[in-house]
Enzyme design. Sequence first.
Site, PDB file in Angstrom:
ATOM      1  CB  SER A 134      65.563  32.795  42.910  1.00 35.35           C
ATOM      2  OG  SER A 134      66.831  33.257  43.083  1.00 35.35           O
ATOM      3  CG  HIS A 194      61.797  31.741  41.979  1.00 36.37           C
ATOM      4  ND1 HIS A 194      61.267  30.398  40.886  1.00 36.37           N
ATOM      5  CD2 HIS A 194      62.872  32.505  42.284  1.00 36.37           C
ATOM      6  CE1 HIS A 194      62.499  31.269  40.263  1.00 36.37           C
ATOM      7  NE2 HIS A 194      63.005  31.864  40.866  1.00 36.37           N
ATOM      8  CE  LYS A 254      60.504  34.104  38.325  1.00 37.01           C
ATOM      9  NZ  LYS A 254      61.767  34.838  38.900  1.00 37.01           N
TER      10      LYS A 254
HETATM   11  C1  LIG Z   1      62.655  35.867  38.975  1.00 34.15           C
HETATM   12  C2  LIG Z   1      62.426  36.873  40.820  1.00 34.15           C
HETATM   13  C3  LIG Z   1      62.051  37.660  40.086  1.00 34.15           C
HETATM   14  C4  LIG Z   1      62.185  39.551  39.152  1.00 34.15           C
HETATM   15  O1  LIG Z   1      60.784  38.596  39.162  1.00 34.15           O
HETATM   16  P1  LIG Z   1      60.710  39.309  37.255  1.00 34.15           P
HETATM   17  O2  LIG Z   1      59.252  39.265  36.685  1.00 34.15           O
HETATM   18  O3  LIG Z   1      60.760  38.258  36.426  1.00 34.15           O
HETATM   19  O4  LIG Z   1      60.713  40.682  36.540  1.00 34.15           O
HETATM   20  C5  LIG Z   1      62.168  38.903  42.146  1.00 34.15           C
HETATM   21  N1  LIG Z   1      62.545  37.516  42.809  1.00 34.15           N
HETATM   22  C6  LIG Z   1      62.825  36.721  42.750  1.00 34.15           C
HETATM   23  C7  LIG Z   1      63.652  35.643  43.871  1.00 34.15           C
HETATM   24  C8  LIG Z   1      62.840  35.871  41.191  1.00 34.15           C
HETATM   25  O5  LIG Z   1      63.283  34.752  41.472  1.00 34.15           O
END
Ligand SMILES: *Cc1c(COP(=O)(O)O)cnc(C)c1O
Length: 641
Positions: free
Chosen positions: A438, A466, A496
């Site tokens: 990320s 992602h 996302k």
């Molecule tokens: C954003 C993210 C999460 C968390 O997801 P949310 O739905 O925002 O809680 C988990 N793992 C990774 C790699 C992320 O980038």
Amino acid sequence: MTTNDMAFPDGDRALCVKMRASRGGEHVSGAERIVRERDVPRVLSALAARALGHSKGRPDFINLKVEEPGGMIRLKALPVSTVETHTAEEGRARAAEILAAAGISRAREVMELFKASYSMRGAMLVDADTLERLEPDRERGVRATRMDAAESLCGGADCAKNHFAEAVVLATKVANAPGIVGEVCVSDDPDYVTGYVATKEAGYRRITVMKEAGDPCGGRIFLYRGPREGVAETVRFLERQSVLVDCSAVAPAAPRPPSVADELKEIAAAGLSRECRALCSATGPVASVDCADGTRRELVVMASNDYLDLARDPRVTEAAAEAVRRWGAGSGGSRLTTGTQPPHLALERHLAAFKGTEAAVLYATGYMANVGVITALAKKGDVIFSDALNHASIIDGCRLSGADVCIYRHADLDDLAARLASVRGARRRIAVSDGVFSMDGDVLDLPRFLEVCRAAGAVSIVDEAHATGVVGATGRGLAEHFGCAHPDITVGTLSKALGSEGGFACATHETARYLVNRSRPFIFSTAPGAAAVAAADAALSVLEAEPWRVERLRENVRFLAGSLAKLGFKAAADSAIVPVVIGDERRAVEAARALETRGFLVSAIRYPTVAKDSARLRLAVMSAHTREQLAAVCAALKDVV
Ligand SMILES: *Cc1c(COP(=O)(O)O)cnc(C)c1O
């Protein structure tokens, strides 16, 4: 000092009760009390229990002794203060300073001698000026005995170990012994790292850390100043004189709790202060932002995870609106009680079909999905192998699971293989990795990861937060991109590229059923509301119908990375995340500020999200960014960095 034989106003007799426990001749624990005669049986039994339960191990010999106290004097407890230290070395250095301030010129040498006292049962008695050893029996040392807190006589006779109270009582007696000018002490309890230095003038200076945790050695030095002829009387006082210490004025042992205000100041001083700020329009490639200069302006957003511009897509928002009207604002229960509604089941089927797995399980967020999956599979006795740059939600899942965690070097699958091979005897071994990392945007080599896991018989978990909607020709993730199999569990988020909120885990029917039965965030948290669920479902349909969005996003990333490379920045183009590493925390924040002034919203990512001194500007690309916007941000970066 007052002397009286009868300690109690009601005429009840006082008696000394002593406990010494040893194993194979080695001292294990000891204690003593001065108590009312009628409390003696209870105190004896409590001291025996304490001896048997000592953390240094079970004794094979316990000596319980009851004696007449003889003439008794009362003393006022030394005033107590605390010196906060963090390491044993720091603690011993502070101890030396306190002794030096008390006129003991060879304080550092005293602290060197102190280590030698670790092997002794009693205390070392040392001439404060010549450092000559004065105790009559060097093996045994000198033991300060026959003392107690006056309160325990008059009040309760509980025998719970209170290191602090016992130490203050002893230190007070010692400080008042004829000729004694100072004392240094560390407990022999391996779990008790706090020690003290005491002098009549400085009082009892509690030093929070004075030895390493787990160290079973402790010691004591009494510092004497006076004629040699006086030594015998000092030893008699220490060993034979009964003393009651009035501790009523002693401050409670608890150190001052760190204040929130102080910690906030520390955060600010490190350039790590954070604040929420409002985006005053729907997320999109351009948004209205309350800027640091107090104005509200339209900025080009290079910081959103809404990679495919689906959060405000009318088909998605309409689906949410309709779901709210039909199914209500909240689900009203957890999934296993009343919270499951048709939209939840429909989305689970849809996600499984999209990813190409048998089943999917919904969670309230991606964070919860990681915590839920990892804690369901791993427990004490298991070993989790986790990439050094995995997302915080994976780290938290690992911590919460109680399993041992083995961190392997980032993206180094040979290191993973070696570590898997080196761990034997685990109940279950689990390897977990981000699919797209990320903060760096690099992509896991999934085929190799799966091969390593298969060879070692480890469970494989990959987080595609992602990757979903970004990686693979049609955004289906790493398995599509590499044309390989799926991990045992693929975790993802709806928040996302799918523009909604929620998380999921894709797996076999069997594993999904297991998660439903074992995953605490699934079981003990309310099901996500139908609006978010329906929105994600609609976004998934848009993504399937319009794979050009994924292609457009990829072209934009290539363009941005190419432009940055031309400007001399190192920029990868594997996912929608393009980091520009700055290093220093404050410089990264200043650069983000300067970009804001030029009309761009870019996140400065700092510790603890990334390692210290690897702060970066993290550019997140959207399919909806225009070439002009991307070219402009590159130009601005060139000016600013
Ligand atoms: C954003 C993210 C999460 C968390 O997801 P949310 O739905 O925002 O809680 C988990 N793992 C990774 C790699 C992320 O980038």
